[in-house]
Design a protein around this motif. Structure first.
Motif, PDB file in Angstrom:
ATOM      1  N   UNK A   1      -0.720  -1.307  -6.557  1.00  0.00           N
ATOM      2  CA  UNK A   1      -1.079  -1.496  -7.933  1.00  0.00           C
ATOM      3  C   UNK A   1      -2.766  -2.312  -7.877  1.00  0.00           C
TER       4      UNK A   1
ATOM      5  N   UNK B   1       1.027  -1.200  -0.031  1.00  0.00           N
ATOM      6  CA  UNK B   1       0.024  -0.027  -0.012  1.00  0.00           C
ATOM      7  C   UNK B   1       0.969   1.176  -0.005  1.00  0.00           C
TER       8      UNK B   1
ATOM      9  N   UNK C   1      -4.896  -2.641  -6.198  1.00  0.00           N
ATOM     10  CA  UNK C   1      -6.136  -2.026  -5.703  1.00  0.00           C
ATOM     11  C   UNK C   1      -7.052  -1.374  -6.803  1.00  0.00           C
ATOM     12  N   UNK C   2      -6.246  -1.064  -8.033  1.00  0.00           N
ATOM     13  CA  UNK C   2      -7.081  -0.716  -8.887  1.00  0.00           C
ATOM     14  C   UNK C   2      -8.381  -1.187  -9.543  1.00  0.00           C
TER      15      UNK C   2
ATOM     16  N   UNK D   1     -10.543  -0.987  -2.328  1.00  0.00           N
ATOM     17  CA  UNK D   1      -9.722  -0.632  -3.378  1.00  0.00           C
ATOM     18  C   UNK D   1     -10.142   0.678  -4.051  1.00  0.00           C
ATOM     19  N   UNK D   2      -9.390   0.886  -5.150  1.00  0.00           N
ATOM     20  CA  UNK D   2      -9.667   2.187  -5.744  1.00  0.00           C
ATOM     21  C   UNK D   2     -10.631   2.406  -6.924  1.00  0.00           C
TER      22      UNK D   2
END
Lengths: 262, 544
Positions: free
Chosen positions: B54, B49, B56-57, B65-66
């Motif tokens: 990456x 994190x 989490x995209x 996540x994102x």
């Protein structure tokens, strides 16, 4: 404690291109970055934030795309961001820029420290930091490498022509920061960038900060730029290496060869 | 899911680039490539994190996540491919492995597993392919049998073998496709489950930093809660549902890897002096090895961006479009890397320069996520239906749109694109009249023509509008590229289409239905355009 950090968006100097016909900087397609000295100033502020539970505000002035450096500051850990963006600011020299930034800093309220990079890598003037201090009527220390805060005083280590000087100054104070030679810019994680979008961010115009239009932009700038051009290559430089005695001997040899010494 | 704003996306890409600059110098990648070694520490950092995060995209916001959009993912995938396609593949496998869950999982399953993947930074693998079942997943042999306890289904016992599984030997969690009594279904299998093992890491031609292994499942018990969607029989539908999207990611891989190689060649050509001038000054070099590849790559970029925006706007499916994007971008990327080796001459053939590795790496994009021959078939099938349904009007209408665009902006190659589309309509109709689609080769060639004609139309449209943040070229150059691509499309479809039809039909009047004279006349200006592109490439990718 409230720390304000002034940051500037500059073209990545590793990608600089000069238009050979006009002699001006080609900005199209050149990636923009946060001025590295400002990046160091920001990291200094964020370290102080950890130690002293400070609040950090990032301030920048520039076109709308300069939001990028303010958001980078927020993603790296700043609490609030301000972008001064208005056509009235366009073409401002160091004096007009200092004037606008100082008004914005005053609008932000009480502060203990203002940190700036010692200079920007595009203009290299090193005038804006001192100019802001002057406009804010606060003391300034330039070329600082290290900052500590103790109560209402700041302890700084600054570079001089001959080495270092240690200074202790009352806050509020403005410091311009120069980087350690081993400083490596930190970049935020995806999650920090994503979360930075939720932090307070303001775009202020000249009117928002109560600036007088006649002190802004090209018309409000006492500096007149005649022309910008890449320096012409005049002579070759030869780097000599070795122990001081060896280098001195090499110089003597060269001077003799060039008939400057007999 | 809509994409994020350009500033946030730009910062993410810059963080990724910076990570690559610091941690993935070419010598490091070359060493791992030589040793066929999966860089576990790199993946751990990229999932960390505080470093990047990456993975989490692809995880929705509600699960920690994102929740990035398709456009964001395309940009990140292009950048990942510029770093190293093996590492990119490993990240992609996690994206792909979470897809069955995203598409078919119950809310409870998503909450449990998506959060776990985000929080615990799990490497995920997507296990569908088998020794005898690739794109023909109906031949699936892996079985999932009911385990009944007290008269109720308590779980499943899965038995079978999987092949070519990215992250196969290193993943923490696997989405496994197996034939349950109710039909093909996805199951979540965790590392270490009894009877579950990975075979050896394959010794591959390229993407050697990506772990690829077969899987062996011997009576592996999985609880019923691990059946994705809690309902049997939806496996193939769920696998199909995400192709529009996942193939776009592979398209971005082809684009990123291709440009990475071509940039090296463009910079090299400015420094290599041959017969007293740089190679970059020689048309025989630039117009053969550099310019056509730059044009094809940017044409595929335009197409990828169009589809990414449509997916972000909420359109679903787009399987044919996903196939066109994957096909055109990966063919372009593969050719660009191939020509970059040639452009570097002897240096290109050594491992001291990255183009040799990129060429080996990028080849996989023409193979995985459906080979490009499967893409040709998919594209043909999708659009053949449209041709029949509209009685041949499908591409006539698209040609009219291009003619209208040409009226508004005569500089983007819309006229040539219209000719390509009209010619395509004529070739397809002639194939229908003569029942030529009984020849599989012709159907695949039609897939190729369709891809070129549609890409030319999208390129012309986007070259006429405001450019996205990813386009590094100015208006003059991008429009020159669009014109070059459209001219080549029209000419190719006309020449090869006629050749195919005449070669297979007893008799045909196709030549009289194609306006070859006009197709030839729009070729005018091609040399000037290629000169422009060659000159601008040097400015954009300036050698130090």
């Amino acid at each position: 404690m409230h720390i304000v950090v002034c940051v500037k968006q500059v073209p990545d100097s590793t990608e600089i291109k000069i238009n050979p016909e006009t002699g001006t900087l080609v900005r199209t397609g050149v990636p923009s970055i946060m001025n590295p000295y400002d990046h160091f100033a920001l990291e200094t502020a964020l370290n102080l934030k950890k130690e002293h539970d400070a609040r950090v505000t990032v301030v920048s002035m520039g076109p709308p795309q300069a939001k990028s450096v303010v958001q980078l500051g927020l993603a790296l850990g700043a609490d609030e961001g301000v972008l001064l963006s208005d056509k009235a600011f366009a073409g401002s020299d160091t004096w007009a820029t200092s004037y606008a930034l100082s008004l914005a800093i005053n609008k932000l309220g009480k502060f203990s420290l203002v940190l700036c990079g010692m200079q920007a890598i595009d203009g290299d003037t090193a005038q804006v930091g001192p100019g802001v201090a002057q406009q804010l009527s606060i003391p300034q220390v330039t070329f600082c490498e290290e900052v500590k805060v103790n109560g209402k005083k700041a302890w700084v280590r600054k570079a001089t022509d001959y080495g270092y000087a240690i200074a202790e100054v009352d806050m509020p104070v403005l410091l311009t920061m120069m980087m350690h030679k081993d400083f490596e810019a930190r970049y935020p994680s995806f999650l920090d960038i994503f979360n930075s979008d939720q932090k307070p961010y303001h775009v202020w115009t000249a009117e928002d900060i109560g600036a007088k239009k006649e002190y802004l932009g090209l018309k409000g700038s006492p500096t007149q730029v005649d022309r910008i051009y890449p320096p012409e290559k005049g002579c070759e430089t030869q780097m000599l290496t070795g122990a001081p005695g060896e280098i001195a001997q090499k110089i003597v040899d060269i001077l003799k060869k060039e008939n400057c010494l007999r | 899911m809509p994409s994020m704003d350009a500033v946030s996306r730009g910062l993410m890409l810059e963080s990724l680039r910076n990570y690559a600059r610091r941690r993935l110098p070419y010598d490091f990648l070359r060493e791992k490539d030589r040793n066929n070694e999966f860089p576990a520490e790199v993946l751990a950092e990229m999932y960390d994190f505080s470093t990047l995060g990456v993975h989490l995209l692809l995880i929705p916001k509600e699960y920690g996540g994102i929740g990035a959009g398709t456009y964001d993912i395309y940009r990140v995938c292009e950048e990942l491919a510029r770093m190293d396609l093996g590492i990119a593949t490993s990240v992609f496998a996690t994206f792909l492995g979470t897809d069955p869950l995203k598409v078919g999982g119950t809310e409870e399953q998503k909450a449990k597993w998506m959060s776990k993947i985000a929080r615990e930074k799990l490497l995920v693998a997507y296990a569908a392919t088998e020794p005898d079942a690739g794109s023909d997943l109906v031949n699936l042999k892996t079985r999932a049998e009911h385990v009944v306890k007290n008269g109720e289904i308590d779980g499943y016992r899965i038995t079978g073998n999987k092949q070519w599984i990215s992250n196969g030997g290193v993943a923490d969690l696997y989405a496994v496709l197996a034939l349950a009594p109710g039909g093909p279904s996805w199951f979540l299998v965790e590392k270490g489950m009894k009877g579950f093992s990975a075979n050896k890491h394959e010794d591959k031609h390229g993407i050697r930093l990506s772990n690829t292994a077969g899987l062996s499942l011997d009576n592996v018990f999985v609880p019923k809660e691990n059946l994705i969607g809690m309902e049997e029989g939806n496996g193939l539908t769920e696998a199909q549902a995400v192709f529009g999207y996942t193939r776009l990611m592979v398209a971005a891989f082809g684009l990123g890897a291709g440009w990475s190689a071509l940039e090296t060649a463009v910079k090299y050509s400015q420094q290599r002096i041959q017969a007293s001038s740089p190679l970059s000054e020689k048309q025989g070099y630039t117009h053969k090895l550099i310019v056509p590849n730059a044009v094809n790559l940017e044409a595929s970029r335009a197409y990828i961006e169009e589809i990414a925006e449509r997916l972000d706007a909420g359109e679903r499916g787009l399987q044919t479009e996903g196939a066109i994007a994957k096909y055109s971008a990966t063919e372009a990327g593969n050719k660009a890397a191939e020509d970059s080796i040639q452009a570097l001459g002897g240096y290109g053939y050594t491992r001291d320069f990255p183009v040799e590795k990129i060429k080996r790496d990028v080849k996989i994009t023409c193979i995985y996520e459906g080979t490009n021959e499967i893409m040709e078939m998919t594209i043909y099938r999708g659009r053949w239906q449209e041709h029949l349904k509209t009685r041949g009007e499908y591409y006539i209408l698209k040609a009219s749109e291009m003619e209208a665009l040409h009226g508004e902006n005569p500089d983007v190659g819309a006229r040539a694109s219209a000719l390509a589309l009209r010619t395509l309509a004529a070739v397809m109709e002639e194939c229908r009249l003569n029942k030529l689609t009984r020849h599989q080769y012709i159907t695949f060639k039609l897939g190729n023509f369709i891809s070129m004609a549609e890409t030319s139309a999208v390129f012309a449209k986007r070259a006429s509008a405001a450019y996205s943040e990813s386009v590094k070229f100015d208006t003059e150059t991008w429009q020159a590229m669009s014109r070059i691509y459209a001219r080549a499309s029209a000419l190719k479809i006309a020449v090869e289409g006629v050749s195919l039809v005449l070669g297979a039909a007893a008799e045909s009047s196709l030549p009289s239905k194609i306006n070859l004279a006009e197709i030839q006349s729009v070729q005018s200006g091609i040399m000037k355009d290629m000169d422009t592109v060659a000159r601008k490439l040097k400015e954009v990718f300036k050698a130090r």
